[in-house]
Motif scaffolding. Structure first.
Motif, short mmCIF file in Angstrom:
data_model
loop_
_atom_site.label_atom_id
_atom_site.label_comp_id
_atom_site.label_asym_id
_atom_site.label_seq_id
_atom_site.Cartn_x
_atom_site.Cartn_y
_atom_site.Cartn_z
N GLY A 82 0.82 -1.21 0.00
CA GLY A 82 0.00 0.00 0.00
C GLY A 82 0.85 1.26 0.00
N LEU A 83 1.89 1.27 0.81
CA LEU A 83 2.77 2.43 0.84
C LEU A 83 3.50 2.58 -0.49
CD1 LEU A 83 4.14 4.82 2.22
CD2 LEU A 83 5.86 3.23 3.05
N TYR A 87 3.15 5.85 -2.72
CA TYR A 87 4.36 6.62 -3.00
C TYR A 87 4.53 6.82 -4.50
CZ TYR A 87 8.71 8.52 -1.09
OH TYR A 87 9.71 9.35 -0.67
N THR A 88 4.19 5.79 -5.26
CA THR A 88 4.29 5.89 -6.71
C THR A 88 3.16 6.75 -7.27
OG1 THR A 88 5.26 3.67 -6.74
CG2 THR A 88 4.49 4.55 -8.84
N ARG A 89 1.97 6.51 -6.83
CA ARG A 89 0.81 7.23 -7.37
C ARG A 89 0.81 8.70 -6.97
NH1 ARG A 89 -4.99 7.82 -6.03
NH2 ARG A 89 -6.14 7.67 -7.98
N SER A 106 11.07 15.19 -0.85
CA SER A 106 11.21 13.99 -1.67
C SER A 106 11.30 14.39 -3.13
CB SER A 106 10.01 13.06 -1.47
OG SER A 106 10.08 11.98 -2.38
N GLY A 107 12.17 13.71 -3.85
CA GLY A 107 12.30 13.94 -5.27
C GLY A 107 11.41 13.06 -6.11
N MET A 108 10.66 12.16 -5.48
CA MET A 108 9.80 11.22 -6.20
C MET A 108 8.58 11.94 -6.75
SD MET A 108 9.19 8.09 -7.13
CE MET A 108 7.83 7.00 -7.53
N PRO A 109 8.43 11.95 -8.09
CA PRO A 109 7.24 12.60 -8.67
C PRO A 109 6.01 11.70 -8.55
CG PRO A 109 8.56 11.63 -10.41
CD PRO A 109 9.33 11.43 -9.12
N ASP A 118 -3.47 -0.04 -12.41
CA ASP A 118 -2.98 -1.36 -12.82
C ASP A 118 -1.54 -1.28 -13.30
OD1 ASP A 118 -5.10 -3.04 -12.18
OD2 ASP A 118 -6.11 -2.71 -14.09
N GLN A 119 -1.18 -0.22 -14.01
CA GLN A 119 0.20 -0.09 -14.46
C GLN A 119 1.16 0.10 -13.29
OE1 GLN A 119 -0.59 3.13 -17.27
NE2 GLN A 119 0.07 1.79 -18.96
N ILE A 120 0.73 0.83 -12.28
CA ILE A 120 1.56 0.99 -11.08
C ILE A 120 1.76 -0.37 -10.42
CG2 ILE A 120 1.67 1.97 -8.75
CD1 ILE A 120 0.22 4.47 -9.94
N TRP A 121 0.67 -1.14 -10.26
CA TRP A 121 0.78 -2.46 -9.63
C TRP A 121 1.69 -3.38 -10.46
CZ3 TRP A 121 0.10 -2.68 -4.82
CH2 TRP A 121 -0.93 -2.00 -4.18
#
Length: 146
Positions: A82-83, A87-89, A106-109, A118-121
């Motif tokens: 979940g995290l 974090y990605t989304r 954080s530098g994560m966009p 679904d693509q993230i998963w």
């Protein structure tokens, strides 16, 4: 704020506000599609071999940590699904802010609107598929039961 404090906060935040996807399993995902998505969207920062950027544990002059490795040498597998999804989304700032850690840079966009859920998963499943079996087993135990 130190990396250790942020990680401790993330752990507490995950327990206090587990997202709806926290129990989502990565099995059965499209690993090959995830690999392509990783190359297209993640490798520029996290490395073609998931190795991350040099000195990823030390913040730069702007206070932002370099992109960490996603292989077994990094800390990605220390977190529940979940995290990792959030974090990605939502991006690093969005995911941390949702857990009460708004003062951490954080530098994560955010990939919301760039990648579907679904693509993230699928991308996360590809990353997890590269870990040794023992680490995959440890990471699975970090996910709350459905």
């Amino acid at each position: 704020m130190t990396v250790r404090a942020v990680l401790a906060g993330l752990a507490l935040g995950c327990l206090a506000a587990a997202p709806a996807f926290a129990g989502h399993e990565l099995e059965g995902r499209d690993i090959e599609a995830g690999k392509v998505l990783y190359v297209e969207n993640c490798a520029a920062c996290h490395g073609a071999k998931l190795e991350g950027q040099p000195n990823w544990r030390s913040a730069g002059p702007d206070g932002v940590l370099p992109a960490p490795p996603h292989d077994e040498t990094g800390h990605t597998w220390h977190h529940d699904n979940g995290l990792l999804f959030d974090y990605t989304r939502l991006g690093g700032a969005g995911a941390l802010e949702a857990r009460g850690l708004a003062d951490f840079k954080s530098g994560m966009p955010a990939f919301e609107g760039v990648l579907s859920d679904d693509q993230i998963w699928d991308t996360l499943a590809y990353i997890a598929s590269t870990w040794p079996e023992g680490i995959r087993d440890i990471q699975k135990k970090r996910n709350p039961p459905h």
